[in-house]
Design a protein around this motif. Structure first.
Motif, PDB file in Angstrom:
ATOM      1  N   ASP A 575       6.431   3.401   6.432  1.00 43.47           N
ATOM      2  CA  ASP A 575       6.279   2.877   5.073  1.00 43.47           C
ATOM      3  C   ASP A 575       4.813   2.967   4.649  1.00 43.47           C
ATOM      4  OD1 ASP A 575       6.998   1.714   2.716  1.00 43.47           O
ATOM      5  OD2 ASP A 575       7.625  -0.211   3.579  1.00 43.47           O
ATOM      6  N   ASP A 576       4.566   3.014   3.353  1.00 39.23           N
ATOM      7  CA  ASP A 576       3.205   2.984   2.791  1.00 39.23           C
ATOM      8  C   ASP A 576       2.322   4.048   3.443  1.00 39.23           C
ATOM      9  OD1 ASP A 576       4.245   0.757   1.554  1.00 39.23           O
ATOM     10  OD2 ASP A 576       3.234  -0.666   2.884  1.00 39.23           O
ATOM     11  N   GLU A 632       7.071   7.110  -3.052  1.00 40.12           N
ATOM     12  CA  GLU A 632       7.270   5.778  -3.639  1.00 40.12           C
ATOM     13  C   GLU A 632       6.516   5.654  -4.953  1.00 40.12           C
ATOM     14  OE1 GLU A 632       7.706   2.255  -0.654  1.00 40.12           O
ATOM     15  OE2 GLU A 632       5.801   3.248  -0.280  1.00 40.12           O
TER      16      GLU A 632
HETATM   17 CA    CA Z   1       6.249   1.010   0.645  1.00 38.98          CA
END
Ligand code: CA
Ligand code: C2E
Ligand code: CA
Length: 684
Positions: A575-576, A632
């Motif tokens: 993630d990220d 994202e």
């Molecule tokens: Ca994220």
């Protein structure tokens, strides 16, 4: 600090010295008076005459009983939770006064007390004081008896008759009262506590026990004239009472102590704090909480967890300074009450935390236990027990959040922390009541225009504050360990909903966020597998999102956890991506399935060349490494367009759909499968 604290410290030092000199004056006076009375009684007693008038059997019996009573005290737990002893020599000494005279009674008492002092290795001063206070109390009791009954004090050999029992009992009351007061004054002078709470402290136990003892003394005096056998009949009830009292003491002990470590419990801590605060000098409170103790329990089992807790208790007791008391509050929380002010408390906290530096040897394992401490002290941080508890708790919380070992309370982090503590308490009840909900945000395959996955995002509607953002409460949950039940809640809900949608024919994945702490939880894969089984989640349908920081905080463990998860058919997403420092090749070695490029890179991709080049090369490399790529934060059509040109990229963002509750997901899934990737913006 200014002038006031230092001068008050100096004053405290002065008053301590004054108290010490008052104590030694008091001891000297009592010892001198006691010695005087002992000598007077010994000289006045006509020993040779006395011996001839004795009924030898009963006298020997009573002397032996007095000695045994002194050596086998009744145990009871005081109102402050300490184990106390109450000697049971009094009734026999009392009976000896009319039967054999005060000289013999006192001699029996002094012999018994001396044996006990030697056995307990008491200092000479203590032993002298004990003997002296007995001389004073026995002397006073005999004086009262003689003046009320007319029976000579120095011994007549006459057995006592019923009318004289009242006089004997009055003598007994005075004897016990004088003893009680003389000892209470020493306790008061040496602890600095006022006299009246000491005298009142255990008054109930004191009265009940002494009522029994006095009755026994009266009966013993009455039946002594009839010889040894009637006296011997007194033994069974006395022994029985002794056994009952010991059982009661054990129960009282259990109510104030922790069964696992033998340390005082929370109730006991409150008593101890009140007692220490009542003494008027400075008092420190150190709260100690073990870090990640749950992991030990989960991975090694509760029996090992118990062994660790016992060892922790022992280390704390060893490391605690003189006069401090150690308590276990439950779970992995301990509390130490330290005499002295703030500095003493801080030094104690250093020593206590320092005691964990050496690993603990448990069943061939060497375990390093770590702990944090919160310190608060009176009078600096409050004058009351509950205030100190609250402030030490805030300090401990601060230590945990700031990842400090030791944190001393400061009023600055009070308001802020209190608010967070309140929020944390509310979150805890929300998690336990399963009041959190889950919303879903679509991930769209830009080429096919289809929803291929949903990301589950937790939502909390607070009764007073309304919506609280995950960015606010997830860190709280992470620092308190609540993140574990929270994640289970989200997983369970998300996979239950996924089951429904898959059964309706939508072949989609579900993404769920993990926190850094999950990656060091070796029990996690099993928990996840269980929830997947419950909802018949097929392999490849669950994606767990982890961050780079999560992996780097303990790479070796994270690797184990991730492997086990993948072994169960779970896919792993980073993630990220881009906000940490991990290289793609490193992450690739960890065997991950998906890369979620952070929105800080994605949002400008349509307009800024520089970002576009970085993002494009990253995405191309990832795709070449056979990773799935999710971009994202796609907020507008231009960004979606730019991503679409890269090919093979999945997109997530407000432009394609905000997170929505489960009821709204179906219509979207259906809308999207009818050929439109342009989903309407919903509520977040
Ligand atoms: Ca994220
Ligand atoms: P995240 O995993 O990066 O989740 C995406 C966040 O970005 C979500 O915020 C989502 O609402 C928001 N977002 C989605 N599309 C856009 C967009 O186009 N533009 C912008 N600016 N933002 C967008 P949310 O739901 O507030 O979650 C925030 C963070 O909280 C998440 O970041 C995640 O780290 C954490 N979180 C949320 N739910 C959970 C959970 O169940 N467990 C754990 N451990 N963490 C969670
Ligand atoms: Ca996420």
């Amino acid at each position: 600090m200014g002038l006031t604290p230092r001068s008050s410290e100096a004053a405290r030092g002065r008053s301590a010295r004054r108290a010490a000199s008052r104590l030694s004056i008091y001891l000297s006076v009592v010892i001198a008076l006691g010695a005087g009375i002992t000598v007077a009684i010994a000289v006045a007693t006509d020993w040779s005459e006395l011996a001839s008038s004795w009924a030898l059997g009963p006298v020997v019996f009573l002397v032996v009983a007095a000695v045994v009573g002194e050596l086998r005290p009744v145990r009871f737990v005081s109102s402050t939770g300490e184990l106390r002893m109450l000697t049971t020599s009094a009734p026999f000494v009392l009976a000896l006064i009319p039967v054999a005279g005060v000289g013999v009674a006192l001699a029996a008492q002094l012999v018994a007390s001396a044996i006990d002092d030697i056995r307990s290795r008491r200092s000479v001063v203590k032993a002298l004081f004990n003997s002296a206070q007995y001389a004073l109390s026995v002397g006073a009791g005999a004086l009262v008896f003689t003046s009320l009954s007319g029976v000579p004090m120095l011994g007549s050999g006459v057995a006592i008759d019923a009318p004289r029992i009242a006089a004997l009992l009055a003598g007994g009351v005075v004897m016990i009262a004088v003893n009680w007061v003389l000892v209470a004054i020493v306790v008061s002078l040496s602890s600095g506590m006022p006299l009246s709470p000491i005298l009142r402290g255990d008054i109930r136990v004191f009265l009940v026990t002494n009522l029994v003892l006095l009755s026994v003394g009266g009966i013993a005096a009455d039946v002594a004239a009839d010889g040894v056998w009637p006296l011997a009949l007194l033994a069974p009830p006395v022994i029985a009472a002794h056994i009952f009292a010991s059982t009661a003491a054990r129960h009282a002990w259990e109510a104030t102590h922790d069964g696992l470590t033998g340390l005082g419990n929370r109730t006991q801590l409150h008593h101890e704090l009140d007692r220490a605060l009542g003494a008027g000098a400075g008092v420190g409170l150190v709260l100690i909480d073990l870090d990640h103790f749950k992991d030990f329990n989960d991975t090694l089992g509760h029996p090992v967890g118990d062994v660790i807790l016992r060892q922790v208790g022992e280390r704390l007791v060893d490391a605690a300074p003189e006069g401090a008391t150690v308590h276990r509050l439950g779970g992995d929380e301990f509390a130490v009450v330290v005499p002295g002010g703030l500095d003493a408390a801080h030094d104690a906290a250093m020593a206590l935390i320092g005691s964990f530096e050496q690993p603990m040897g448990i069943e061939k394992l060497e375990l390093l236990v770590r702990a944090s401490a919160g310190v608060a002290a009176a009078p600096d941080h409050g004058e009351r027990g509950d205030t100190l508890m609250k402030n030490a708790d805030i300090a401990l919380y601060h230590a945990k959040v700031e990842r400090d070992r030791i944190s001393t309370f400061s009023p600055e982090f009070d308001i802020n922390t209190l608010e967070r503590l309140q929020l944390l308490a509310d979150l805890r009840s929300a998690v336990h009541a399963k009041e959190l909900t889950v919303v879903y945000q679509p991930q769209v395959d830009l080429v096919a225009g289809e929803i291929v996955a949903l990301e589950a995002l937790v939502r909390w509607t607070h009764s007073d504050r309304g919506q609280v953002l995950p960015d606010e409460f997830i860190p709280l949950a992470e620092n308190s360990g609540l993140i574990f039940p929270l994640t289970e809640l989200v997983l369970d809900q998300a996979l239950a909903d996924l089951r429904v949608w898959r059964d309706a024919g939508h072949d989609i994945r579900m993404s769920v966020n993990l926190s850094a702490r999950h990656l060091s939880d070796l029990g996690l894969p099993q928990v996840v597998a269980e929830i997947m089984r419950r909802h018949a989640t097929p392999a490849g349908a669950l994606v767990l999102e982890v961050t780079e920081t999560g992996i780097f905080s303990d790479p070796a463990r994270a690797d184990l956890v991730l492997r086990a998860l993948r072994g169960n058919g779970v896919e792993i997403a980073i993630d990220d991506y881009g906000t940490g420092n991990a290289s793609l090749s490193y992450l690739r070695r960890l065997k991950i399935d998906e890369l979620k490029v952070d929105r800080s890179f994605v949002s400008n991709i349509g307009s800024e060349d520089h970002d576009r080049i970085i993002v494009r090369s990253t995405i191309e490399l990832a795709l070449a490494l056979d990773l799935r790529v999710v971009a994202e934060g796609v907020e507008d059509a231009d960004t979606a367009q730019a991503l679409q040109e890269l090919g093979g990229v999945i997109a997530q963002g407000y432009h394609l759909g905000a997170p929505v509750p489960a009821e709204q997901v179906v219509s979207r899934l259906e809308g999207a499968s009818h050929g439109s990737a342009r989903l309407t913006r919903g509520q977040g």
